[in-house]
Design a protein around this motif. Structure first.
Motif, PDB file in Angstrom:
ATOM      1  N   ALA A  50       0.933  -1.337   0.130  1.00 45.50           N
ATOM      2  CA  ALA A  50       0.104  -0.034   0.003  1.00 45.50           C
ATOM      3  C   ALA A  50       0.719   1.195   0.163  1.00 45.50           C
ATOM      4  CB  ALA A  50      -1.018  -0.037   1.259  1.00 45.50           C
ATOM      5  N   ALA A  51       0.279   2.241  -0.660  1.00 41.90           N
ATOM      6  CA  ALA A  51       1.089   3.701  -0.619  1.00 41.90           C
ATOM      7  C   ALA A  51       0.033   4.064   0.795  1.00 41.90           C
ATOM      8  CB  ALA A  51       0.560   4.566  -1.481  1.00 41.90           C
ATOM      9  N   TYR A  52       0.744   4.894   2.021  1.00 41.80           N
ATOM     10  CA  TYR A  52      -0.109   5.467   2.781  1.00 41.80           C
ATOM     11  C   TYR A  52       0.252   7.095   3.026  1.00 41.80           C
ATOM     12  CZ  TYR A  52      -1.316   6.187   7.600  1.00 41.80           C
ATOM     13  OH  TYR A  52      -1.965   6.735   8.842  1.00 41.80           O
ATOM     14  N   GLN A  53      -0.476   7.597   3.386  1.00 38.36           N
ATOM     15  CA  GLN A  53      -0.193   9.122   3.663  1.00 38.36           C
ATOM     16  C   GLN A  53      -0.958   9.624   5.100  1.00 38.36           C
ATOM     17  OE1 GLN A  53       0.465  12.240   0.395  1.00 38.36           O
ATOM     18  NE2 GLN A  53      -1.807  12.785   1.116  1.00 38.36           N
ATOM     19  N   ALA A  54      -0.235  10.476   5.654  1.00 39.25           N
ATOM     20  CA  ALA A  54      -0.961  10.693   6.871  1.00 39.25           C
ATOM     21  C   ALA A  54      -0.328  12.334   7.394  1.00 39.25           C
ATOM     22  CB  ALA A  54      -0.695   9.986   8.108  1.00 39.25           C
ATOM     23  N   ALA A  55      -1.393  13.311   8.042  1.00 40.13           N
ATOM     24  CA  ALA A  55      -0.837  14.332   8.770  1.00 40.13           C
ATOM     25  C   ALA A  55       0.001  14.138   9.902  1.00 40.13           C
ATOM     26  CB  ALA A  55      -2.364  15.138   8.785  1.00 40.13           C
ATOM     27  N   PRO A  56       0.413  15.076  10.285  1.00 36.78           N
ATOM     28  CA  PRO A  56       1.302  14.959  11.671  1.00 36.78           C
ATOM     29  C   PRO A  56       0.097  14.560  12.727  1.00 36.78           C
ATOM     30  CG  PRO A  56       1.860  17.058  10.412  1.00 36.78           C
ATOM     31  CD  PRO A  56       0.589  16.399   9.724  1.00 36.78           C
ATOM     32  N   ALA A  57       0.837  13.460  13.506  1.00 31.81           N
ATOM     33  CA  ALA A  57      -0.105  13.009  14.544  1.00 31.81           C
ATOM     34  C   ALA A  57       0.876  12.156  15.367  1.00 31.81           C
ATOM     35  CB  ALA A  57      -1.100  12.219  14.086  1.00 31.81           C
ATOM     36  N   LEU A  58       0.611  12.038  16.873  1.00 32.57           N
ATOM     37  CA  LEU A  58       1.289  11.217  17.709  1.00 32.57           C
ATOM     38  C   LEU A  58       0.401  10.195  18.099  1.00 32.57           C
ATOM     39  CD1 LEU A  58       3.670  10.322  19.509  1.00 32.57           C
ATOM     40  CD2 LEU A  58       2.814  12.266  21.185  1.00 32.57           C
ATOM     41  N   LEU A  59       0.513   8.981  17.859  1.00 33.45           N
ATOM     42  CA  LEU A  59      -0.267   7.787  18.140  1.00 33.45           C
ATOM     43  C   LEU A  59       0.427   6.900  19.370  1.00 33.45           C
ATOM     44  CD1 LEU A  59      -1.014   6.387  14.639  1.00 33.45           C
ATOM     45  CD2 LEU A  59      -2.234   8.264  15.985  1.00 33.45           C
ATOM     46  N   GLU A  60      -0.507   6.184  19.923  1.00 27.18           N
ATOM     47  CA  GLU A  60      -0.095   5.431  21.090  1.00 27.18           C
ATOM     48  C   GLU A  60      -0.562   4.119  20.595  1.00 27.18           C
ATOM     49  OE1 GLU A  60      -0.243   4.612  25.779  1.00 27.18           O
ATOM     50  OE2 GLU A  60      -1.815   5.555  25.058  1.00 27.18           O
ATOM     51  N   LEU A  61       0.614   2.967  20.445  1.00 30.85           N
ATOM     52  CA  LEU A  61       0.192   1.726  19.974  1.00 30.85           C
ATOM     53  C   LEU A  61       0.426   0.918  20.963  1.00 30.85           C
ATOM     54  CD1 LEU A  61       2.168   1.949  16.490  1.00 30.85           C
ATOM     55  CD2 LEU A  61      -0.443   2.609  16.978  1.00 30.85           C
ATOM     56  N   LYS A  62      -0.511  -0.088  21.356  1.00 33.15           N
ATOM     57  CA  LYS A  62      -0.536  -1.295  22.202  1.00 33.15           C
ATOM     58  C   LYS A  62      -0.759  -2.460  21.415  1.00 33.15           C
ATOM     59  CE  LYS A  62      -2.191   1.730  25.850  1.00 33.15           C
ATOM     60  NZ  LYS A  62      -3.366   1.998  27.070  1.00 33.15           N
ATOM     61  N   ASP A  63      -0.017  -3.565  21.456  1.00 33.57           N
ATOM     62  CA  ASP A  63      -0.069  -4.728  20.673  1.00 33.57           C
ATOM     63  C   ASP A  63      -0.356  -4.559  19.440  1.00 33.57           C
ATOM     64  OD1 ASP A  63       0.311  -7.410  20.954  1.00 33.57           O
ATOM     65  OD2 ASP A  63      -1.907  -7.837  21.545  1.00 33.57           O
ATOM     66  N   TYR A  64       0.564  -3.847  18.817  1.00 36.49           N
ATOM     67  CA  TYR A  64       0.551  -3.690  17.388  1.00 36.49           C
ATOM     68  C   TYR A  64      -0.200  -4.976  16.410  1.00 36.49           C
ATOM     69  CZ  TYR A  64       1.011  -1.142  12.731  1.00 36.49           C
ATOM     70  OH  TYR A  64       0.833  -0.574  11.610  1.00 36.49           O
ATOM     71  N   PRO A  65      -0.913  -4.966  15.742  1.00 42.79           N
ATOM     72  CA  PRO A  65      -1.650  -6.226  15.271  1.00 42.79           C
ATOM     73  C   PRO A  65      -1.014  -7.054  14.271  1.00 42.79           C
ATOM     74  CG  PRO A  65      -2.914  -4.291  14.136  1.00 42.79           C
ATOM     75  CD  PRO A  65      -1.748  -3.603  15.195  1.00 42.79           C
ATOM     76  N   GLN A  66       0.227  -6.600  13.419  1.00 45.18           N
ATOM     77  CA  GLN A  66       0.757  -7.294  12.458  1.00 45.18           C
ATOM     78  C   GLN A  66       1.920  -6.810  12.231  1.00 45.18           C
ATOM     79  OE1 GLN A  66      -2.333  -5.719  10.907  1.00 45.18           O
ATOM     80  NE2 GLN A  66      -1.337  -3.835  10.435  1.00 45.18           N
ATOM     81  N   ASP A  67       3.001  -7.636  11.565  1.00 40.77           N
ATOM     82  CA  ASP A  67       4.287  -7.213  11.077  1.00 40.77           C
ATOM     83  C   ASP A  67       3.910  -6.255   9.945  1.00 40.77           C
ATOM     84  OD1 ASP A  67       5.585  -8.924  13.024  1.00 40.77           O
ATOM     85  OD2 ASP A  67       5.738 -10.452  11.656  1.00 40.77           O
ATOM     86  N   GLU A  68       4.785  -5.161   9.953  1.00 43.59           N
ATOM     87  CA  GLU A  68       4.370  -4.077   8.757  1.00 43.59           C
ATOM     88  C   GLU A  68       5.972  -3.620   8.567  1.00 43.59           C
ATOM     89  OE1 GLU A  68       2.388   0.102   7.705  1.00 43.59           O
ATOM     90  OE2 GLU A  68       1.748  -0.962   9.598  1.00 43.59           O
ATOM     91  N   PHE A  69       6.155  -3.750   7.192  1.00 45.60           N
ATOM     92  CA  PHE A  69       7.691  -2.978   6.646  1.00 45.60           C
ATOM     93  C   PHE A  69       7.080  -1.859   6.154  1.00 45.60           C
ATOM     94  CE2 PHE A  69       9.806  -2.139   2.675  1.00 45.60           C
ATOM     95  CZ  PHE A  69      10.997  -2.068   3.301  1.00 45.60           C
ATOM     96  N   MET A  70       8.058  -0.588   6.432  1.00 48.07           N
ATOM     97  CA  MET A  70       7.650   0.662   6.000  1.00 48.07           C
ATOM     98  C   MET A  70       8.722   1.304   5.378  1.00 48.07           C
ATOM     99  SD  MET A  70       5.833   1.966   9.443  1.00 48.07           S
ATOM    100  CE  MET A  70       4.831   0.704  10.378  1.00 48.07           C
ATOM    101  N   TYR A  71       8.569   1.863   4.129  1.00 43.20           N
ATOM    102  CA  TYR A  71       9.746   2.528   3.458  1.00 43.20           C
ATOM    103  C   TYR A  71       9.329   4.230   3.266  1.00 43.20           C
ATOM    104  CZ  TYR A  71      13.100   4.082  -0.240  1.00 43.20           C
ATOM    105  OH  TYR A  71      13.962   4.773  -0.758  1.00 43.20           O
ATOM    106  N   LEU A  72       9.927   4.916   4.020  1.00 42.54           N
ATOM    107  CA  LEU A  72       9.504   6.280   3.911  1.00 42.54           C
ATOM    108  C   LEU A  72       9.781   7.148   2.711  1.00 42.54           C
ATOM    109  CD1 LEU A  72       8.018   8.188   6.031  1.00 42.54           C
ATOM    110  CD2 LEU A  72      10.191   8.816   7.114  1.00 42.54           C
ATOM    111  N   LEU A  73       8.843   7.661   2.197  1.00 44.35           N
ATOM    112  CA  LEU A  73       8.863   8.542   1.084  1.00 44.35           C
ATOM    113  C   LEU A  73       8.957  10.006   1.127  1.00 44.35           C
ATOM    114  CD1 LEU A  73       6.082   6.741  -1.061  1.00 44.35           C
ATOM    115  CD2 LEU A  73       8.671   6.434  -1.395  1.00 44.35           C
ATOM    116  N   SER A  74       8.515  10.480   2.495  1.00 46.57           N
ATOM    117  CA  SER A  74       8.565  11.860   2.821  1.00 46.57           C
ATOM    118  C   SER A  74       8.132  11.992   4.365  1.00 46.57           C
ATOM    119  CB  SER A  74       7.531  12.665   1.870  1.00 46.57           C
ATOM    120  OG  SER A  74       6.173  12.333   2.275  1.00 46.57           O
ATOM    121  N   GLY A  75       8.281  13.151   4.725  1.00 46.28           N
ATOM    122  CA  GLY A  75       8.065  13.308   6.330  1.00 46.28           C
ATOM    123  C   GLY A  75       9.151  12.710   7.233  1.00 46.28           C
ATOM    124  N   LYS A  76       8.790  12.281   8.313  1.00 43.39           N
ATOM    125  CA  LYS A  76       9.540  12.031   9.638  1.00 43.39           C
ATOM    126  C   LYS A  76       9.050  11.029  10.300  1.00 43.39           C
ATOM    127  CE  LYS A  76      12.912  13.267  13.061  1.00 43.39           C
ATOM    128  NZ  LYS A  76      13.486  14.526  13.693  1.00 43.39           N
TER     129      LYS A  76
END
Length: 128
Positions: A50-76
């Protein structure tokens, strides 16, 4: 070559254009920022790409539901685990968030990424 064996990652989608709006994250995981994000699924079979895009946010993750590979295209992206180990990622960098992760996930700037995860086990955070 059989076209079913090749999936192109459309440059327009990778640039964040004409993506599908996602439902907001649950209020209880949004610590700061906006819950605005979009995606486009290139494939959803054994692997979800998938391609994914998001506005600035701070999320609290508890027991993340899956393994996820991420390659960052923009932002931080700043990932802080439960032991307060902080890792920062910039465009051109990649990382894997493992199933069961607990900590914070901060998206600064206009975050765009390519995400790859197990399609059979995919469950968006806003549907749990």
């Amino acid at each position: 070559m059989d076209n079913n064996n090749l999936i192109r990652l459309d440059a327009e989608k990778l640039a964040g254009l004409n993506l599908d709006e996602l439902a907001p994250y649950p209020d209880e995981i949004v610590l700061a920022g906006k819950s605005e994000h979009q995606t486009h699924h290139f494939d959803h079979d054994e692997l979800l790409v998938a391609a994914y895009q998001a506005a600035p946010a701070l999320l609290e993750l508890k027991d993340y539901p899956q393994d996820e590979f991420m390659y960052l295209l923009s932002g931080k992206i700043i990932v802080t685990d439960k032991d307060e180990q902080v890792d920062e990622f910039l465009p051109g960098q990649a990382f894997m968030l493992k199933k069961g992760f607990c900590g914070t996930f901060e998206m600064q700037g206009n975050v765009r990424k390519i995400a790859i995860m197990n399609g059979d086990k995919y469950s968006p955070l806003n549907e749990q």
